[in-house]
Write an enzyme that holds these catalytic residues in place. Sequence first.
Site, PDB file in Angstrom:
ATOM      1  N   ARG A 126     -16.279  22.636  25.432  1.00  6.67           N
ATOM      2  CA  ARG A 126     -17.436  22.280  24.923  1.00  6.67           C
ATOM      3  C   ARG A 126     -18.630  23.147  25.201  1.00  6.67           C
ATOM      4  O   ARG A 126     -18.837  23.342  26.146  1.00  6.67           O
ATOM      5  CB  ARG A 126     -17.939  20.916  24.939  1.00  6.67           C
ATOM      6  N   GLU A 221      -0.253   9.265  15.005  1.00  9.05           N
ATOM      7  CA  GLU A 221      -0.848   8.533  16.022  1.00  9.05           C
ATOM      8  C   GLU A 221      -1.023   7.136  15.195  1.00  9.05           C
ATOM      9  O   GLU A 221      -1.103   6.019  15.817  1.00  9.05           O
ATOM     10  CB  GLU A 221      -1.906   9.117  16.525  1.00  9.05           C
TER      11      GLU A 221
HETATM   12  P1  IMP Z   1     -12.202  15.876  26.543  1.00 10.92           P
HETATM   13  O1  IMP Z   1     -11.227  16.565  25.753  1.00 10.92           O
HETATM   14  O2  IMP Z   1     -12.305  15.926  28.075  1.00 10.92           O
HETATM   15  O3  IMP Z   1     -13.604  16.075  25.947  1.00 10.92           O
HETATM   16  O4  IMP Z   1     -11.724  14.353  26.272  1.00 10.92           O
HETATM   17  C1  IMP Z   1     -12.207  13.361  25.208  1.00 10.92           C
HETATM   18  C2  IMP Z   1     -11.669  13.886  24.042  1.00 10.92           C
HETATM   19  O5  IMP Z   1     -10.134  13.725  23.922  1.00 10.92           O
HETATM   20  C3  IMP Z   1     -12.005  12.910  22.933  1.00 10.92           C
HETATM   21  O6  IMP Z   1     -13.258  13.378  22.331  1.00 10.92           O
HETATM   22  C4  IMP Z   1     -11.106  13.089  21.704  1.00 10.92           C
HETATM   23  O7  IMP Z   1     -11.019  14.238  20.953  1.00 10.92           O
HETATM   24  C5  IMP Z   1      -9.830  13.354  22.619  1.00 10.92           C
HETATM   25  N1  IMP Z   1      -8.962  12.305  22.801  1.00 10.92           N
HETATM   26  C6  IMP Z   1      -8.883  11.149  23.682  1.00 10.92           C
HETATM   27  N2  IMP Z   1      -8.097  10.214  23.610  1.00 10.92           N
HETATM   28  C7  IMP Z   1      -7.642  10.629  22.407  1.00 10.92           C
HETATM   29  C8  IMP Z   1      -6.478   9.950  21.528  1.00 10.92           C
HETATM   30  O8  IMP Z   1      -5.719   8.846  21.797  1.00 10.92           O
HETATM   31  N3  IMP Z   1      -6.151  10.496  20.469  1.00 10.92           N
HETATM   32  C9  IMP Z   1      -6.737  11.779  19.941  1.00 10.92           C
HETATM   33  N4  IMP Z   1      -7.658  12.173  20.661  1.00 10.92           N
HETATM   34  C10 IMP Z   1      -7.950  11.781  21.912  1.00 10.92           C
END
Ligand code: IMP
Length: 343
Positions: A126, A221
């Site tokens: 990010r 999903e």
């Molecule tokens: P990050 O990648 O560490 O920011 O973790 C959170 C992000 O993972 C969220 O903003 C989603 O884009 C993604 N995410 C978390 N759980 C799911 C899921 O079950 N399906 C799809 N994307 C997910």
Amino acid sequence: MSSQISGPAATARASLNASQIAFIEALPKAELHAHLNGSIPISELQKMAHELSDAETSDAVQAGIAKLKDGVVLDEISEFFNLFPAIYALTSNPARLRRATRAVLAQFLDGLRPQCDYLELRSTPRKTPEMGRMDYVRAVLDEVERYPKERAALIVSLDRRMTADVARECVEIARLLKEEGRRVVGIDLCGDPKAGDMGTFSEHFSVAKRAGLGITLHIAETSANSDEETLQLLSYAPDRLGHATFLNDEAKTAVRSAKTPIEICLSSNLLCKTVVQLDAHHLRYYLEHDHPIAICTDDTLPFRTSLQGEYALLMALPPLGLGLSEVEVRRLAEMGMAARFGA
Ligand code: IMP
Ligand code: ZN
């Protein structure tokens, strides 16, 4: 570190006897599907929110954290993605991101009876006013690499909403860092399952594969994911699949003949209502066909689960769990270990 769990996993765990709980705790387990920002312990998030001055954090962020603390109830999966802006407001600079990562790693790997023996943590690079995407991945890796390679590794996530340029940048970061000897082992595709055009990602997965990175894709999903999209994603020859809840017969045949391991997240599916009840879970189909599966948590923060809680769902008797035998549960844990991208 013990995890406070709630909901289906907690109910399943409460129904087990001491010997079943000891069996789950002693089983060598791998966690292969855990999103960093979805796995931060609520106590750590609350501390971070508390430490920021009013000028640094908005009411919306405080309300978001309070909601996560109380436990979220989702009517459908799209509501789930609205939970992240409040978390992102806190993990927006390298210092707080490192702190959050450290807490996530400790939650899974530390303590006398750790949740798992090996963790493949995933996160989406990010860009914020305080860090670029490369800074983001380096910050997370600095924490992951405090553990030996037999215990922790990183998967770089691409979000379905990313532009081609941003996806290219993320894969390039993963490739360069791997070349430097850093512990990046794979690329994931995640994000709102109803967003994005999957054609955008084809070339990026090819580059990642050539660089020796494993590919795991959130796939089918929701029932709204089309069969065309699913087959398109399978044509990228992924090494693992996330969820794979709504595969049609053609896709199931392809996945079974390629023996592609499926990351199964029971609480996540139940709470996002993509699976109505455990009895109807697609895990049963893959178990019957001795297809490789990895039992995982997805997001311990909103789903208030733990890896041991997910294993409790396997063992508890119906309707609280799937009622699997210790032999079956051991086999599932072994399959999870065998599906690792890293050491
Ligand atoms: P990050 O990648 O560490 O920011 O973790 C959170 C992000 O993972 C969220 O903003 C989603 O884009 C993604 N995410 C978390 N759980 C799911 C899921 O079950 N399906 C799809 N994307 C997910
Ligand atoms: Zn996921």
